[in-house]
Design a protein around this motif. Structure first.
Motif, short mmCIF file in Angstrom:
data_model
loop_
_atom_site.label_atom_id
_atom_site.label_comp_id
_atom_site.label_asym_id
_atom_site.label_seq_id
_atom_site.Cartn_x
_atom_site.Cartn_y
_atom_site.Cartn_z
N GLU A 38 6.34 -5.43 -115.18
CA GLU A 38 7.17 -6.63 -115.16
C GLU A 38 7.37 -7.11 -113.73
O GLU A 38 7.52 -6.30 -112.81
N VAL A 39 7.36 -8.43 -113.55
CA VAL A 39 7.62 -9.04 -112.25
C VAL A 39 8.98 -9.73 -112.31
O VAL A 39 9.17 -10.65 -113.10
N VAL A 40 9.92 -9.25 -111.51
CA VAL A 40 11.25 -9.84 -111.43
C VAL A 40 11.42 -10.45 -110.05
O VAL A 40 11.24 -9.76 -109.04
N ALA A 41 11.77 -11.73 -110.00
CA ALA A 41 11.94 -12.44 -108.73
C ALA A 41 13.41 -12.54 -108.38
O ALA A 41 14.25 -12.79 -109.24
N LEU A 42 13.71 -12.32 -107.10
CA LEU A 42 15.05 -12.56 -106.56
C LEU A 42 15.01 -13.87 -105.80
O LEU A 42 14.24 -14.02 -104.84
N ILE A 43 15.81 -14.83 -106.24
CA ILE A 43 15.81 -16.13 -105.59
C ILE A 43 17.23 -16.47 -105.16
O ILE A 43 18.20 -15.92 -105.66
N GLY A 44 17.33 -17.36 -104.21
CA GLY A 44 18.63 -17.75 -103.68
C GLY A 44 18.48 -18.25 -102.26
O GLY A 44 17.43 -18.07 -101.62
N PRO A 45 19.51 -18.89 -101.72
CA PRO A 45 19.43 -19.44 -100.36
C PRO A 45 19.38 -18.35 -99.31
O PRO A 45 19.64 -17.17 -99.58
N ASN A 46 19.06 -18.73 -98.08
CA ASN A 46 19.12 -17.79 -96.97
C ASN A 46 20.55 -17.26 -96.83
O ASN A 46 21.52 -18.01 -96.96
N GLY A 47 20.65 -15.96 -96.58
CA GLY A 47 21.97 -15.36 -96.47
C GLY A 47 22.54 -14.89 -97.78
O GLY A 47 23.69 -14.44 -97.83
N ALA A 48 21.75 -14.97 -98.86
CA ALA A 48 22.26 -14.56 -100.17
C ALA A 48 22.32 -13.04 -100.32
O ALA A 48 22.97 -12.54 -101.23
N GLY A 49 21.61 -12.30 -99.46
CA GLY A 49 21.61 -10.83 -99.54
C GLY A 49 20.36 -10.25 -100.16
O GLY A 49 20.32 -9.06 -100.46
N LYS A 50 19.31 -11.04 -100.29
CA LYS A 50 18.10 -10.58 -100.98
C LYS A 50 17.39 -9.48 -100.20
O LYS A 50 17.08 -8.41 -100.76
N SER A 51 17.12 -9.71 -98.93
CA SER A 51 16.45 -8.69 -98.12
C SER A 51 17.33 -7.47 -97.92
O SER A 51 16.84 -6.33 -97.88
N ALA A 52 18.64 -7.69 -97.82
CA ALA A 52 19.57 -6.55 -97.70
C ALA A 52 19.50 -5.68 -98.95
O ALA A 52 19.58 -4.45 -98.87
N PHE A 53 19.32 -6.31 -100.11
CA PHE A 53 19.21 -5.56 -101.36
C PHE A 53 17.95 -4.70 -101.35
O PHE A 53 17.99 -3.53 -101.75
N LEU A 54 16.82 -5.26 -100.90
CA LEU A 54 15.61 -4.46 -100.79
C LEU A 54 15.78 -3.31 -99.81
O LEU A 54 15.26 -2.21 -100.03
#
Length: 297
Positions: A38-54
């Motif tokens: 399965e491919v799950v995408a994390l989307i959101g504006p800059n500063g949303a915490g996406k890279s921090a989550f990874l």
């Protein structure tokens, strides 16, 4: 009997993941799961915490004690970063992090280092075992190079290759260890409009590996809506929506949530902190007048 994809158990599961630096909340109680293939995408504006989550998943940032991160029934949140990689977590990087002066093959082999069982003393004591391990690593590397269309240029230095090819090298390095979870951190970053379809090819290529789940950060919604099976919206560190991009109604709803980017302002004080030597140290306290979440990707 084969299970329908929606009925398959999750191979990767995250519960109650929160992250803060001093008084600044970066992630607030994130919960998600990813099934095999399965491919799950994390989307959101800059500063949303996406890279921090990874970074929390891969072990760069520590999570709070009540968090639980599991991959194929293995608790990752209790392991250091190198053991998480050995357990099956692999990732690509926004900045590639390739050694430009070395060959394509050398860079791909770096992804195998966590699988070497011997240390320096073991290699000296049992050189034949070290040679056998190196031979197996090179065989696996050439298999991945062939899969990624890089076999003909395996000896070329990365400094001499275009950016789109380097993205493939980065993916090959992530795939060589036969991961169970692949983290893609904005792979389309830095690519031209004509090169962006390459990312869709990379995602489909990654899924040819057995027992692999993909968690993908991406700002290009056209790519997300064409390749991801689910998309999760993060905003100011909070998980605000989730949907199937292939469904027209859910896709419209996801876009509407993304457009709600009004900054939140809160009263009170916030601690300004730095991470020094692996520990979060408070520097000073200021009145908070800007949005609560820092720009951490």
């Amino acid at each position: 009997m084969l299970l329908h994809r929606a009925e398959q158990p999750a191979i990767f599961d995250v519960q109650n993941v929160s992250l803060s630096f001093g008084g600044m909340v970066v992630l607030d109680n994130i919960n998600l799961s990813v099934r095999e293939s399965e491919v799950v995408a994390l989307i959101g504006p800059n500063g949303a915490g996406k890279s921090a989550f990874l970074n929390c998943i891969s072990g760069v940032y520590p999570v709070q004690r009540n968090a639980c991160i599991t991959l194929d029934s293995v608790r990752l949140d209790r392991l250091p970063a190198h053991r998480r990689a050995r357990a099956g977590v692999s990732r690509t990087f926004q900045g590639l992090n390739l050694i430009s002066s070395h060959s394509v093959l050398d860079n791909v082999l770096l992804g195998w280092t966590t699988h070497f069982a011997q240390n320096v003393f073991g290699m000296l004591a049992q050189p034949w075992a070290a040679l056998r391990a190196e031979r197996l690593a090179r065989e696996e590397a050439f298999e991945i190079l062939d899969l990624c269309g890089l076999k003909k240029i395996w000896g070329e230095r990365c400094s001499e290759l275009p950016f789109g090819i380097l993205r493939r090298v980065d993916l090959a390095r992530a795939l060589i260890g036969r991961p169970k979870l692949l983290l893609l951190d904005e792979p389309a970053s830095g690519l031209s409009h004509d090169e962006r379809p390459l990312i869709g090819q990379m995602v489909r290529l990654a899924l040819t590996r057995k027992k692999l789940a993909v968690l993908w950060i991406e700002h290009d919604l056209d790519l997300v809506f064409s390749e991801a099976r689910r998309a999760i919206v993060l905003h100011h560190g909070e998980q605000i929506d989730e949907g199937n991009p292939s469904d027209a109604n859910q896709r419209t709803r996801l876009i509407e949530f993304l457009q709600k980017r009004a900054p939140r302002r809160t009263k009170g004080n916030v601690a300004i902190s730095l991470v020094i030597g692996g520990k979060c140290r408070r520097i000073r306290t200021l009145t908070q007048v800007r949005p609560k979440i820092p720009r951490l990707g």
